[in-house]
Design a protein around this motif. Structure first.
Motif, short mmCIF file in Angstrom:
data_model
loop_
_atom_site.label_atom_id
_atom_site.label_comp_id
_atom_site.label_asym_id
_atom_site.label_seq_id
_atom_site.Cartn_x
_atom_site.Cartn_y
_atom_site.Cartn_z
N LEU A 89 0.90 -1.38 0.09
CA LEU A 89 -0.04 0.17 0.10
C LEU A 89 0.82 1.07 -0.05
O LEU A 89 0.56 2.36 -0.41
N CYS A 143 2.99 1.40 -3.83
CA CYS A 143 2.04 1.14 -5.08
C CYS A 143 1.12 2.16 -5.44
O CYS A 143 0.29 2.62 -4.34
N SER A 144 0.93 2.64 -6.57
CA SER A 144 0.14 3.79 -6.83
C SER A 144 -1.24 3.11 -6.60
O SER A 144 -1.83 1.95 -6.85
N ALA A 145 -2.30 3.82 -6.22
CA ALA A 145 -3.70 3.57 -6.25
C ALA A 145 -4.46 3.40 -7.51
O ALA A 145 -4.68 4.66 -8.13
N HIS A 168 -7.57 2.64 -9.56
CA HIS A 168 -8.97 1.85 -9.19
C HIS A 168 -9.93 2.65 -10.17
O HIS A 168 -9.88 3.60 -10.48
N ASP A 181 -12.75 6.07 -9.59
CA ASP A 181 -11.59 6.74 -8.80
C ASP A 181 -12.53 7.61 -7.73
O ASP A 181 -11.55 8.38 -7.26
N LEU A 207 -9.50 0.48 -1.29
CA LEU A 207 -8.20 0.44 -1.81
C LEU A 207 -7.18 -0.62 -1.49
O LEU A 207 -6.22 -1.05 -2.17
N ALA A 208 -7.44 -1.17 -0.26
CA ALA A 208 -6.32 -2.38 0.20
C ALA A 208 -6.93 -3.54 -0.31
O ALA A 208 -5.87 -4.71 -0.49
N LEU A 266 -9.71 9.71 -5.43
CA LEU A 266 -8.18 9.65 -5.62
C LEU A 266 -7.50 10.67 -6.26
O LEU A 266 -8.05 11.33 -7.40
N THR A 304 -0.03 6.97 -4.02
CA THR A 304 -0.02 5.54 -3.45
C THR A 304 -1.25 5.41 -2.61
O THR A 304 -2.00 6.38 -2.22
N ALA A 305 -1.77 4.10 -2.46
CA ALA A 305 -2.86 3.63 -1.95
C ALA A 305 -2.77 4.08 -0.48
O ALA A 305 -3.92 4.71 0.06
N ALA A 362 -3.47 7.87 -0.14
CA ALA A 362 -4.90 8.41 -0.10
C ALA A 362 -5.67 7.97 1.09
O ALA A 362 -6.41 8.86 1.41
#
Length: 374
Positions: free
Chosen positions: A100, A103-105, A107, A110, A124-125, A147, A152-153, A156
């Motif tokens: 988390l 790494c980028s979120a 999704h 968004d 997000l997780a 977002l 990153t997740a 956010a």
């Protein structure tokens, strides 16, 4: 004797010459490092280890300290080295929440409406296989959670956690915990001449400001006007800073006047609390023989005349170590104000500047108040 257990791909490895595990209330992951020699002497007549151990970056791992689970995650770094007389390896890793953080979120969608902090974090997780739990009330749902490109997740989730004055830390089982600090007290005190091996302290006002103003824009509502949407703000003051030192922040998310006030409070308290910090080392990993481990998030009473400290402090980070210097815990402590949900100038009892002995307490002055032991 308490020891570290490292399980990689289900296999328990031992023979460590030095180890370290670090946990903190303001860090999303627990990190570990361990060094050993691959040709270590066998136990109880067993043959010594001679074959290279099959440990590689990306391998699943679990770290237990004194039988307590600390890390459920992955090996990040594997560093072998050798000479004519020895062959050693160093292994470093973190728990699953590291994904988390790194790494980028990414999704679709968004943007979410009427979702609370816990649900947003779980959304997000989920792609990373990371569970999220909360041991506090996460508050009312946000009107909109959106977002930002490239973040990153974890960043956010953290943006919205600040609005609810919540902390994000590992739960020890590979998941993320939404919590608050200072709800538990250590069973032992830290006392100079008794259990403190060494200590150092820092009082630093360079990052404190006289007032904090957070400006933002409210989320759209059919009942709102352009004026009310565009101009909302929250402000708090730090009376401990006498000079004119303003800080203006733009809110990371939309919200209300109360949420921006909470954001300003969080910024002020974090800076006030971290302005009074100390590092204290003690023998062993437990608060007392056979007792609980030292843990981040605990309130602990510290009595040290050389540090001019006599009062409750908060353990922000713990590093459990074993090496040539023995088995020790290094405790990074800060003022409880660092994670206090109340405004810095919002409490009534703020005038006490002396310790119980009547002597000057520079740590109490650093945070503007002193909390007596109970």
């Amino acid at each position: 004797m308490d020891d570290l257990e490292l399980l990689v791909n289900g296999m328990n490895y031992s023979g460590w010459t030095s180890i370290g595990v670090t946990r903190a209330i303001d860090a999303a992951t627990t990190a570990f490092t361990a060094t050993l020699t691959e040709r270590w002497e066998g136990n109880e007549g067993a043959a010594a280890q001679v074959e290279p151990w099959p440990i590689l970056p990306g391998d699943a791992c679990e770290v237990r300290l004194a039988s307590f689970r600390m890390v459920v995650g992955y090996v990040d770094i594997f560093k072998p080295s050798y000479s004519a007389s020895d062959h050693t390896i160093n292994i470093q890793g973190r728990d699953k929440v590291a994904d988390l953080v790194d790494c980028s979120a990414v999704h679709t969608p968004d943007e979410w409406k009427n979702v609370n902090l816990l649900k947003f974090a779980q959304i997000l997780a989920a792609p990373f296989g990371v569970s999220v739990i909360a041991d506090i009330d996460v508050g009312e749902p946000f009107a909109v959670c959106k977002l930002q490109q490239g973040e990153t997740a974890f960043k956010a989730i953290e943006r919205y956690a600040r609005q609810r004055k919540a902390l994000l830390m590992p739960d020890g089982a590979g998941g993320l915990l939404i919590t608050r600090a200072g709800v538990r007290r250590a069973s032992a005190s830290l006392v100079q001449g008794e259990n403190i091996l060494n200590a150092s302290g820092t009082l630093d006002h360079s990052q404190r400001f006289s007032n904090y103003l957070v400006k933002g824009q409210a989320s759209y509502s059919p009942d709102s006007t352009g004026e009310t949407e565009a101009h909302i703000e929250g402000a708090v003051t730090d009376s401990g800073i006498k000079r004119y030192r303003p800080m203006l922040l733009v809110a990371e998310t939309g919200g209300t006047s109360s949420s921006l006030h909470a954001r300003a409070t969080w910024e002020a308290n974090t800076r006030i609390g971290k302005a009074a910090a100390a590092s204290i080392s003690v023998q062993g990993w437990r608060q007392s023989p056979g007792g609980p481990l030292w843990e981040p998030g605990l309130l602990v009473y510290v009595r040290s005349s050389w540090l001019r400290m006599d009062g409750w402090m908060l353990i922000r980070q713990v590093t459990y170590e074993r090496g040539e210097g023995g088995t020790t815990s290094k405790l990074e402590i800060v003022s409880p104000q660092a994670f206090d949900p109340e405004p810095p100038d919002g409490k009534e009892a703020k005038k006490g500047k002396s310790g119980k002995t009547g002597k000057r307490n520079i740590w109490a002055e650093a945070i503007g108040e002193e909390e007596p032991p109970k």
